[in-house]
Scaffold this active site. Sequence first.
Site, mmCIF file in Angstrom:
data_model
loop_
_atom_site.group_PDB
_atom_site.id
_atom_site.type_symbol
_atom_site.label_atom_id
_atom_site.label_comp_id
_atom_site.label_asym_id
_atom_site.label_seq_id
_atom_site.Cartn_x
_atom_site.Cartn_y
_atom_site.Cartn_z
ATOM 1 N N ASN A 10 0.844 -1.203 0.000
ATOM 2 C CA ASN A 10 0.000 0.000 0.000
ATOM 3 C C ASN A 10 0.878 1.251 0.000
ATOM 4 O OD1 ASN A 10 -2.300 1.556 -0.044
ATOM 5 N ND2 ASN A 10 -2.747 1.341 2.131
ATOM 6 N N GLU A 46 1.434 -3.177 -5.059
ATOM 7 C CA GLU A 46 0.969 -1.812 -4.806
ATOM 8 C C GLU A 46 2.118 -0.922 -4.344
ATOM 9 O OE1 GLU A 46 -3.026 0.511 -3.290
ATOM 10 O OE2 GLU A 46 -2.674 -1.518 -2.550
ATOM 11 N N ASP A 84 -1.529 -10.206 -4.131
ATOM 12 C CA ASP A 84 -2.852 -9.785 -3.696
ATOM 13 C C ASP A 84 -3.823 -10.093 -4.824
ATOM 14 O OD1 ASP A 84 -5.149 -8.508 -2.924
ATOM 15 O OD2 ASP A 84 -4.258 -6.523 -2.690
ATOM 16 N N ASN A 110 -7.096 -10.071 -4.407
ATOM 17 C CA ASN A 110 -8.346 -9.354 -4.143
ATOM 18 C C ASN A 110 -9.559 -10.275 -4.243
ATOM 19 O OD1 ASN A 110 -8.194 -6.521 -3.359
ATOM 20 N ND2 ASN A 110 -7.023 -6.230 -5.250
ATOM 21 N N HIS A 114 -2.197 -4.546 4.704
ATOM 22 C CA HIS A 114 -1.978 -5.977 4.505
ATOM 23 C C HIS A 114 -0.837 -6.430 5.413
ATOM 24 C CE1 HIS A 114 -4.154 -6.465 0.515
ATOM 25 N NE2 HIS A 114 -4.076 -5.148 0.615
#
Length: 258
Positions: A10, A36, A149, A151, A249
Amino acid sequence: MLRIVTINLNGIRSACAKGFLAWLAQQDADVVCLQELRAQEADLTAEMRAPGGYQGYFHYADKRGYSGVGIYAKRPPDNIVAGVGRPDIDAEGRYLELIFGTLSVVSVYLPSGSSGPERQAAKFAFMDHFFPQLATLAQCGREVVLCGDFNIAHHEIDLKNWRGNRHNSGFLPEERAWLTRVLNELSFVDVHRALCPSEGEGCYTWWSNRGQAYAKNVGWRIDYQIATPGLAARARQARVYKDQRFSDHAPLIIDYDL
């Protein structure tokens, strides 16, 4: 032993400011998959590009402060594959593969569809395009591990409030069915779940920033290491690191016998 870590940062600059690189230096990991990044090459410091003992490889998004994936590795790869070959997807920096002899390590970041119908459509488009590529990887003759990830929470055990999320992105029937196809039709193995078949709350890897979700452990398991059967059979230990927070995360760490 081969130790692989995957984490959605992130934002690499934000995670590093929270101590991520100092933590990484103590993990004895061989390969670290990042998602990310939310940065371009010019935004990274020398330490972010090559923290002690590692060389970083990155696939940035065209848009500033958005998406992007990377891999830290202790030894140089024989080959690097960046992108999935579709310009609109590759502009978002969602796929990076490093090939080490008979092993491929992939850092992948599937789109989130939670912001609205347009992004959900983009997520489905990615999944449709990516499945044939996964089929090719499954038959490439190398062991493959897909880290990242996705999602997608696959089963009810993989999120706290599954009843309330049955119609929400990340737990839609179509998304879950796609992941089932990856595992059943292509014979990939969800390594974390194989090692921890009945663990629920301890396997969560992501928590919303709303409503004290982390403090209450109202989480989702959406970060995976998905491997070809030969490599998956050599997995020995999996853990989610939660003692420090670098992101919304948590790192997923899995050890494999060589």
